[in-house]
Design a protein around this motif. Structure first.
Motif, PDB file in Angstrom:
ATOM      1  N   UNK A 283      -3.519 -18.507   3.684  1.00  0.00           N
ATOM      2  CA  UNK A 283      -3.091 -17.649   2.588  1.00  0.00           C
ATOM      3  C   UNK A 283      -4.213 -16.695   2.205  1.00  0.00           C
ATOM      4  N   UNK A 284      -3.862 -15.391   2.013  1.00  0.00           N
ATOM      5  CA  UNK A 284      -4.857 -14.383   1.666  1.00  0.00           C
ATOM      6  C   UNK A 284      -4.769 -13.924   0.215  1.00  0.00           C
ATOM      7  N   UNK A 285      -3.613 -13.928  -0.419  1.00  0.00           N
ATOM      8  CA  UNK A 285      -3.469 -13.502  -1.813  1.00  0.00           C
ATOM      9  C   UNK A 285      -3.032 -14.700  -2.656  1.00  0.00           C
ATOM     10  N   UNK A 286      -3.462 -14.712  -3.899  1.00  0.00           N
ATOM     11  CA  UNK A 286      -3.248 -15.917  -4.721  1.00  0.00           C
ATOM     12  C   UNK A 286      -2.766 -15.628  -6.135  1.00  0.00           C
ATOM     13  N   UNK A 287      -2.410 -14.395  -6.467  1.00  0.00           N
ATOM     14  CA  UNK A 287      -1.972 -14.084  -7.820  1.00  0.00           C
ATOM     15  C   UNK A 287      -0.501 -14.432  -8.014  1.00  0.00           C
ATOM     16  N   UNK A 288      -0.123 -14.700  -9.263  1.00  0.00           N
ATOM     17  CA  UNK A 288       1.256 -15.080  -9.579  1.00  0.00           C
ATOM     18  C   UNK A 288       2.132 -13.839  -9.707  1.00  0.00           C
ATOM     19  N   UNK A 289       2.166 -13.044  -8.664  1.00  0.00           N
ATOM     20  CA  UNK A 289       2.996 -11.837  -8.609  1.00  0.00           C
ATOM     21  C   UNK A 289       3.285 -11.564  -7.141  1.00  0.00           C
ATOM     22  N   UNK A 290       4.416 -10.940  -6.829  1.00  0.00           N
ATOM     23  CA  UNK A 290       4.774 -10.723  -5.430  1.00  0.00           C
ATOM     24  C   UNK A 290       3.803  -9.796  -4.705  1.00  0.00           C
ATOM     25  N   UNK A 291       3.365 -10.210  -3.521  1.00  0.00           N
ATOM     26  CA  UNK A 291       2.578  -9.400  -2.594  1.00  0.00           C
ATOM     27  C   UNK A 291       3.313  -9.411  -1.250  1.00  0.00           C
ATOM     28  N   UNK A 292       3.514  -8.238  -0.637  1.00  0.00           N
ATOM     29  CA  UNK A 292       4.335  -8.191   0.576  1.00  0.00           C
ATOM     30  C   UNK A 292       4.056  -6.893   1.338  1.00  0.00           C
ATOM     31  N   UNK A 293       4.742  -6.677   2.441  1.00  0.00           N
ATOM     32  CA  UNK A 293       4.608  -5.519   3.318  1.00  0.00           C
ATOM     33  C   UNK A 293       3.158  -5.264   3.756  1.00  0.00           C
ATOM     34  N   UNK A 294       2.499  -6.237   4.360  1.00  0.00           N
ATOM     35  CA  UNK A 294       1.114  -6.016   4.801  1.00  0.00           C
ATOM     36  C   UNK A 294       1.050  -5.103   6.026  1.00  0.00           C
ATOM     37  N   UNK A 295      -0.041  -4.350   6.151  1.00  0.00           N
ATOM     38  CA  UNK A 295      -0.275  -3.463   7.298  1.00  0.00           C
ATOM     39  C   UNK A 295      -1.760  -3.465   7.621  1.00  0.00           C
ATOM     40  N   UNK A 296      -2.106  -3.828   8.841  1.00  0.00           N
ATOM     41  CA  UNK A 296      -3.502  -3.967   9.258  1.00  0.00           C
ATOM     42  C   UNK A 296      -4.083  -2.601   9.590  1.00  0.00           C
ATOM     43  N   UNK A 297      -5.291  -2.328   9.136  1.00  0.00           N
ATOM     44  CA  UNK A 297      -5.950  -1.063   9.450  1.00  0.00           C
ATOM     45  C   UNK A 297      -6.328  -1.038  10.931  1.00  0.00           C
ATOM     46  N   UNK A 298      -6.425   0.163  11.543  1.00  0.00           N
ATOM     47  CA  UNK A 298      -6.735   0.245  12.974  1.00  0.00           C
ATOM     48  C   UNK A 298      -8.081  -0.364  13.364  1.00  0.00           C
ATOM     49  N   UNK A 299      -9.043  -0.389  12.430  1.00  0.00           N
ATOM     50  CA  UNK A 299     -10.336  -0.997  12.777  1.00  0.00           C
ATOM     51  C   UNK A 299     -10.351  -2.498  12.535  1.00  0.00           C
ATOM     52  N   UNK A 300      -9.252  -3.069  12.022  1.00  0.00           N
ATOM     53  CA  UNK A 300      -9.144  -4.505  11.820  1.00  0.00           C
ATOM     54  C   UNK A 300      -9.869  -5.033  10.599  1.00  0.00           C
ATOM     55  N   UNK A 301     -10.482  -4.176   9.806  1.00  0.00           N
ATOM     56  CA  UNK A 301     -11.301  -4.640   8.694  1.00  0.00           C
ATOM     57  C   UNK A 301     -10.545  -4.763   7.378  1.00  0.00           C
ATOM     58  N   UNK A 302      -9.383  -4.059   7.251  1.00  0.00           N
ATOM     59  CA  UNK A 302      -8.660  -4.051   5.984  1.00  0.00           C
ATOM     60  C   UNK A 302      -7.167  -4.267   6.201  1.00  0.00           C
ATOM     61  N   UNK A 303      -6.524  -4.679   5.117  1.00  0.00           N
ATOM     62  CA  UNK A 303      -5.071  -4.845   5.127  1.00  0.00           C
ATOM     63  C   UNK A 303      -4.512  -4.147   3.891  1.00  0.00           C
ATOM     64  N   UNK A 304      -3.635  -3.196   4.112  1.00  0.00           N
ATOM     65  CA  UNK A 304      -2.908  -2.563   3.001  1.00  0.00           C
ATOM     66  C   UNK A 304      -1.664  -3.400   2.732  1.00  0.00           C
ATOM     67  N   UNK A 305      -1.218  -3.424   1.492  1.00  0.00           N
ATOM     68  CA  UNK A 305      -0.033  -4.212   1.154  1.00  0.00           C
ATOM     69  C   UNK A 305       0.545  -3.704  -0.154  1.00  0.00           C
ATOM     70  N   UNK A 306       1.725  -4.203  -0.508  1.00  0.00           N
ATOM     71  CA  UNK A 306       2.384  -3.862  -1.759  1.00  0.00           C
ATOM     72  C   UNK A 306       2.238  -5.051  -2.705  1.00  0.00           C
ATOM     73  N   UNK A 307       1.908  -4.749  -3.947  1.00  0.00           N
ATOM     74  CA  UNK A 307       1.783  -5.803  -4.957  1.00  0.00           C
ATOM     75  C   UNK A 307       2.434  -5.358  -6.264  1.00  0.00           C
ATOM     76  N   UNK A 308       3.002  -6.319  -6.950  1.00  0.00           N
ATOM     77  CA  UNK A 308       3.572  -6.070  -8.286  1.00  0.00           C
ATOM     78  C   UNK A 308       2.721  -6.731  -9.367  1.00  0.00           C
ATOM     79  N   UNK A 309       1.472  -6.980  -9.087  1.00  0.00           N
ATOM     80  CA  UNK A 309       0.590  -7.693 -10.011  1.00  0.00           C
ATOM     81  C   UNK A 309       0.314  -6.924 -11.294  1.00  0.00           C
ATOM     82  N   UNK A 310       0.516  -5.613 -11.278  1.00  0.00           N
ATOM     83  CA  UNK A 310       0.313  -4.807 -12.487  1.00  0.00           C
ATOM     84  C   UNK A 310       1.636  -4.345 -13.092  1.00  0.00           C
TER      85      UNK A 310
END
Length: 476
Positions: A283-310
């Motif tokens: 598991x990579x995210x741990x907040x009590x809000x939905x996190x989904x639609x992950x996308x890996x950056x081309x260099x492999x160092x980052x992951x973009x995603x959608x969150x409703x935490x705010x």
């Protein structure tokens, strides 16, 4: 071809008799009345190749008359004197009448007027299609060639061989179906052919196949949604997740060794990562809000995603190990569906800002957001995916689609938008590593949900990878 008419001569001769004798006259024809009628003699001469085998029909002053052979003569007597029109009909598609048709003739009382129609025929249409299939893991059961134009024609092509066909004259967009997703038409690449009478057309399709690539995808719906992996030739399907809750949104790491995904196993959607075979799920995210639609950056160092935490769907980015999350968008409308450009400098995404769902592009740090598509139709545009060369973006669109949502492509600057595939409810397009194909899912009204693969250039090819799949992602 000639259209048959039952008792063709009777209506015409009956009309001639009525006009010549007058209605209600029971005294019978008199020599004077007979002298007021005449005869039209129609002759036909058919020249050239492939003449019409069953001749032609005759229409005199709007009334169907007797038939005449491809080369022959008929006489129609008892016609009232005066002007008439004579039309030759039932001419085969490969034949042309020289001169005017219909033609006018003045019939003198008691006289005979002659009309000669010359018909020149050429070879029927001829299209010869040769397939040459090479490469690795070739498609052995052949393909369907589909011609959409003046009617519809679909013929089975062998993997290697030649097929001849004779479609009606006209312009035909081409497509190939039932082609393995690991095979591509390399040359030629006409989207359309022009079929002309007397001009034989030969097409050679050079089809090359490569080693089938793996795709991660989701099979099942609701709680039964699990992540699988299979090859693009529909072999070696394996299941990676085993839960009583949905596991969705698979995306590969650039080196193809890991898959990031979203799971509902923690009461709300969270981002997880696992090995390509399903091992070491973390598991990579741990907040009590939905996190989904992950996308890996081309260099492999980052992951973009959608969150409703705010409190609103926004796009975030975090390090590949789940640390250092940062918010990239801050709009009142929902922002979602992030997709990295191949060089990692930009992110395409869907946004509701401006009152409608459109595709936007921003810098990787969230700055410089700009709209590239506008769609006033309900549902708008969604699910962007960059081509491997960074020149184009595929996305889901409801604009100019009759039945729901289709697959569209636009240049990265927003120009040259085209509809590539018209479906019922297309979702989650993904480019193949070589950029020649796009895989996506379609939830069809009649056939249910399944993954399809469509070519992006040249002759259109369509392949279905089996029922029940969605969220496809090609392994790099």
């Amino acid at each position: 071809m000639r259209v048959p008419h039952p008792d063709l001569a009777a209506p015409l001769l009956g009309l001639a008799a009525m006009l010549a004798l007058g209605c209600g006259d029971s005294s019978g024809p008199t020599p004077e009345k007979v002298a007021e009628t005449g005869t039209i003699r129609v002759s036909t001469s058919t020249l050239g190749l492939s003449p019409d085998p069953d001749g032609y029909s005759i229409v005199v002053t709007g009334v169907p008359g007797p038939a005449v052979g491809a080369t022959g003569t008929i006489e129609i007597a008892g016609l009232p004197a005066g002007e008439h029109t004579v039309e030759l009909g039932g001419v085969a598609a490969n034949c042309r009448i020289e001169g005017s048709n219909p033609r006018k003739v003045n019939l003198a009382p008691g006289g005979t007027a002659e009309i000669v129609f010359t018909v020149r025929c050429s070879n029927m249409t001829s299209v010869k299609v040769t397939t040459i299939t090479t490469g690795i893991d070739r498609d052995t059961n052949g393909y369907f060639l589909n011609l959409h134009g003046t009617g519809f024609l679909s013929v089975r092509l062998p993997s290697n061989g030649t097929v001849s066909l004779s479609p009606n004259p006209g312009n035909y967009p081409l497509s190939l179906s039932d082609m393995a997703a690991n095979c591509d038409v390399i040359s030629p690449s006409p989207r359309q052919i022009a079929v002309v009478i007397g001009s034989p057309l030969e097409i050679t399709l050079d089809i090359r196949c490569e080693e089938p690539k793996q795709l991660a995808f989701v099979r099942g719906e609701g709680a039964a949604a699990e992540i699988y992996v299979m090859r693009s030739n529909r072999t070696d399907e394996t299941r990676n997740t085993f839960n009583s809750v949905p596991d969705i949104d698979p995306a590969w790491s650039p080196d193809g060794r890991k898959i990031v995904f979203a799971s509902l196993r923690d009461e709300n959607y969270e981002i997880y990562v696992m090995d390509s075979n399903g091992g070491n799920q973390t598991r990579l995210t741990t907040l009590a809000a939905p996190d989904y639609r992950p996308a890996w950056s081309p260099d492999g160092r980052r992951i973009a995603f959608v969150s409703e935490r705010d409190g609103n769907a926004e796009i975030y980015v975090m390090d590949a190990d789940g640390t250092n999350p940062r918010r990239l968008t801050s709009e009142s409308g929902a922002d979602s569906d992030p997709a990295w450009s191949p060089d990692g400098s930009r992110i395409a995404f869907r946004s509701e800002r401006g009152g409608s769902n459109g595709i936007w592009v921003m810098n990787a740090d969230g700055s410089g957001a700009a709209r590239i598509t506008t769609n006033p139709v309900a549902g708008g545009d969604a699910d962007p995916a960059w081509s491997p060369d960074g020149a184009r973006i595929a996305f889901v669109s409801s604009l100019n689609v009759r039945f729901g949502r289709g697959l569209a492509i636009v240049n990265a600057d927003g120009s040259a938008r085209i509809l590539l595939f018209e479906g019922s409810a297309v979702s989650k397009p993904a480019w193949s590593p070589n950029g020649r194909k796009i895989a996506a899912a379609d939830d069809d009204f009649y056939y249910g949900r399944e993954i399809f693969v469509v070519s992006t250039d040249g002759i259109r090819t369509y392949t279905y990878l089996g029922a029940g799949g969605s969220h496809p992602a090609w392994r790099p």
